[in-house]
Write a protein that holds these residues in place. Sequence first.
Motif, short mmCIF file in Angstrom:
data_model
loop_
_atom_site.label_atom_id
_atom_site.label_comp_id
_atom_site.label_asym_id
_atom_site.label_seq_id
_atom_site.Cartn_x
_atom_site.Cartn_y
_atom_site.Cartn_z
N MET A 49 0.85 -1.16 0.00
CA MET A 49 0.00 0.00 0.00
C MET A 49 0.91 1.23 0.00
O MET A 49 1.78 1.37 0.84
N GLU A 50 0.67 2.14 -0.95
CA GLU A 50 1.51 3.32 -1.06
C GLU A 50 0.93 4.54 -0.36
O GLU A 50 1.65 5.31 0.26
N LYS A 51 -0.38 4.74 -0.47
CA LYS A 51 -1.04 5.92 0.11
C LYS A 51 -2.33 5.51 0.78
O LYS A 51 -3.02 4.59 0.33
N VAL A 52 -2.67 6.24 1.85
CA VAL A 52 -3.95 6.07 2.54
C VAL A 52 -4.59 7.45 2.64
O VAL A 52 -3.97 8.39 3.13
N VAL A 53 -5.81 7.58 2.13
CA VAL A 53 -6.54 8.84 2.21
C VAL A 53 -7.37 8.81 3.48
O VAL A 53 -8.16 7.89 3.70
N VAL A 54 -7.20 9.83 4.34
CA VAL A 54 -7.87 9.87 5.64
C VAL A 54 -8.87 11.01 5.65
O VAL A 54 -8.53 12.16 5.37
N LEU A 55 -10.12 10.70 5.96
CA LEU A 55 -11.18 11.68 6.04
C LEU A 55 -11.41 12.07 7.49
O LEU A 55 -11.66 11.21 8.34
#
Length: 133
Positions: free
Chosen positions: A1-7
Amino acid sequence: MEKVVVLKRVGEAAKITMEPKRDVWWHELVSDASDQCAAEPMDAEDMLFVLYTSGTTGKPKGIVHTTGGYLVGAATTHQYIFDSKEDDVYWCTADIGWVTGHSYVIYGPLANGPRPSCMRARRIFPTAGGSGR
């Protein structure tokens, strides 16, 4: 996993530990995004999604659904069965994880123009067991 988008949903109520090289805040990611998004032309046999099932063998199998077959069918049945109008706000109780859910919660409404309404909740009326019991 390269990126995690956090809301950020709860403001400062929850302590979130970000991994600097991996995690990205949603609000920062979209801050410069345009509110316009042109439709991408698609061929009728372009893949729309793959629906996986284990069937009776216990081994995952993917069924490819295409834009010209599945999407046209979902849009047509949504329009005529649900009498969809462009200025409607549309809601459907179907589980989005099942094919009926993404047919009539996402693909049909987005193809026809009404604003789909999704909610993440447990139905408690008229009973906690679900709608219409």
